[in-house]
Design a protein around this motif. Structure first.
Motif, mmCIF file in Angstrom:
data_model
loop_
_atom_site.group_PDB
_atom_site.id
_atom_site.type_symbol
_atom_site.label_atom_id
_atom_site.label_comp_id
_atom_site.label_asym_id
_atom_site.label_seq_id
_atom_site.Cartn_x
_atom_site.Cartn_y
_atom_site.Cartn_z
ATOM 1 N N UNK A 10 -40.931 -48.069 46.704
ATOM 2 C CA UNK A 10 -40.039 -48.860 45.863
ATOM 3 C C UNK A 10 -40.447 -48.771 44.393
ATOM 4 N N UNK A 11 -41.725 -48.905 44.122
ATOM 5 C CA UNK A 11 -42.222 -48.815 42.746
ATOM 6 C C UNK A 11 -41.981 -47.412 42.185
ATOM 7 N N UNK A 12 -42.261 -46.384 42.982
ATOM 8 C CA UNK A 12 -42.031 -45.008 42.526
ATOM 9 C C UNK A 12 -40.549 -44.762 42.276
ATOM 10 N N UNK A 13 -39.698 -45.341 43.102
ATOM 11 C CA UNK A 13 -38.254 -45.189 42.915
ATOM 12 C C UNK A 13 -37.773 -45.806 41.613
ATOM 13 N N UNK A 14 -38.267 -47.005 41.303
ATOM 14 C CA UNK A 14 -37.895 -47.650 40.042
ATOM 15 C C UNK A 14 -38.385 -46.847 38.836
ATOM 16 N N UNK A 15 -39.612 -46.387 38.892
ATOM 17 C CA UNK A 15 -40.154 -45.590 37.791
ATOM 18 C C UNK A 15 -39.359 -44.300 37.638
ATOM 19 N N UNK A 16 -39.062 -43.661 38.750
ATOM 20 C CA UNK A 16 -38.291 -42.419 38.723
ATOM 21 C C UNK A 16 -36.915 -42.639 38.102
ATOM 22 N N UNK A 17 -36.245 -43.700 38.502
ATOM 23 C CA UNK A 17 -34.904 -43.981 37.974
ATOM 24 C C UNK A 17 -34.938 -44.289 36.483
ATOM 25 N N UNK A 18 -35.891 -45.078 36.053
ATOM 26 C CA UNK A 18 -35.974 -45.457 34.635
ATOM 27 C C UNK A 18 -36.317 -44.254 33.768
ATOM 28 N N UNK A 19 -37.322 -43.484 34.162
ATOM 29 C CA UNK A 19 -37.733 -42.334 33.357
ATOM 30 C C UNK A 19 -36.643 -41.263 33.352
ATOM 31 N N UNK A 20 -35.993 -41.037 34.493
ATOM 32 C CA UNK A 20 -34.909 -40.062 34.544
ATOM 33 C C UNK A 20 -33.763 -40.479 33.633
ATOM 34 N N UNK A 21 -33.415 -41.754 33.656
ATOM 35 C CA UNK A 21 -32.345 -42.244 32.795
ATOM 36 C C UNK A 21 -32.693 -42.036 31.322
ATOM 37 N N UNK A 22 -33.901 -42.384 30.942
ATOM 38 C CA UNK A 22 -34.325 -42.240 29.543
ATOM 39 C C UNK A 22 -34.322 -40.776 29.116
ATOM 40 N N UNK A 32 -23.146 -37.829 29.773
ATOM 41 C CA UNK A 32 -23.757 -36.934 30.751
ATOM 42 C C UNK A 32 -24.664 -37.717 31.697
ATOM 43 N N UNK A 33 -25.422 -38.667 31.157
ATOM 44 C CA UNK A 33 -26.319 -39.485 31.965
ATOM 45 C C UNK A 33 -25.535 -40.343 32.950
ATOM 46 N N UNK A 34 -24.479 -40.978 32.494
ATOM 47 C CA UNK A 34 -23.665 -41.793 33.392
ATOM 48 C C UNK A 34 -22.982 -40.937 34.451
ATOM 49 N N UNK A 35 -22.573 -39.740 34.100
ATOM 50 C CA UNK A 35 -22.004 -38.830 35.085
ATOM 51 C C UNK A 35 -23.012 -38.443 36.144
ATOM 52 N N UNK A 36 -24.248 -38.229 35.745
ATOM 53 C CA UNK A 36 -25.300 -37.893 36.709
ATOM 54 C C UNK A 36 -25.640 -39.068 37.614
ATOM 55 N N UNK A 37 -25.511 -40.285 37.113
ATOM 56 C CA UNK A 37 -25.797 -41.466 37.927
ATOM 57 C C UNK A 37 -24.866 -41.575 39.128
ATOM 58 N N UNK A 38 -23.634 -41.137 38.967
ATOM 59 C CA UNK A 38 -22.665 -41.264 40.046
ATOM 60 C C UNK A 38 -22.765 -40.149 41.072
ATOM 61 N N UNK A 39 -23.538 -39.122 40.781
ATOM 62 C CA UNK A 39 -23.782 -38.047 41.742
ATOM 63 C C UNK A 39 -25.266 -38.136 42.102
ATOM 64 N N UNK A 40 -25.567 -38.812 43.212
ATOM 65 C CA UNK A 40 -26.947 -39.149 43.553
ATOM 66 C C UNK A 40 -27.890 -37.942 43.623
ATOM 67 N N UNK A 42 -27.888 -35.203 42.053
ATOM 68 C CA UNK A 42 -28.171 -34.716 40.699
ATOM 69 C C UNK A 42 -29.218 -35.600 40.032
ATOM 70 N N UNK A 43 -29.078 -36.903 40.186
ATOM 71 C CA UNK A 43 -30.004 -37.841 39.569
ATOM 72 C C UNK A 43 -31.352 -37.831 40.284
ATOM 73 N N UNK A 44 -31.343 -37.819 41.606
ATOM 74 C CA UNK A 44 -32.586 -37.894 42.375
ATOM 75 C C UNK A 44 -33.423 -36.621 42.252
ATOM 76 N N UNK A 45 -32.768 -35.491 42.149
ATOM 77 C CA UNK A 45 -33.484 -34.217 42.077
ATOM 78 C C UNK A 45 -33.586 -33.692 40.651
ATOM 79 N N UNK A 46 -33.524 -34.579 39.697
ATOM 80 C CA UNK A 46 -33.566 -34.192 38.284
ATOM 81 C C UNK A 46 -34.761 -33.328 37.913
#
Length: 82
Positions: A10-22, A32-40, A42-46
């Protein structure tokens, strides 16, 4: 042992999501960032596709991605024990 890996994932997931977004926001902008958020995938395997497409590598992203993968494998093993 299961709660430890659950909390770690859970902690790694939050860190991954925040750093990927930034990072996506800084590299490509808000739309582009919001578009990637809706395609999981793409965001998860950034970290993987960003390395091959742009040559971008971040040790924090790689660490959290590997932690998520290992955590998922461990949770799948513990799921069978229940």
């Amino acid at each position: 042992m299961k709660p430890l890996f659950d909390n770690l994932g859970t902690i790694a997931g939050f860190i991954h999501a925040i750093v990927t977004f930034i990072v996506l926001f800084q590299l490509k902008g808000l739309f582009f960032t919001l578009g990637c958020l809706f395609v999981f995938p793409v965001f998860a395997l950034f970290p993987i596709w960003a390395y091959f497409l742009w040559g971008y590598s971040n040790p924090i992203l790689w660490t959290t991605t590997l932690t998520l993968i290992v955590g998922q494998l461990v949770m799948s093993v513990y799921k069978d024990d229940e």
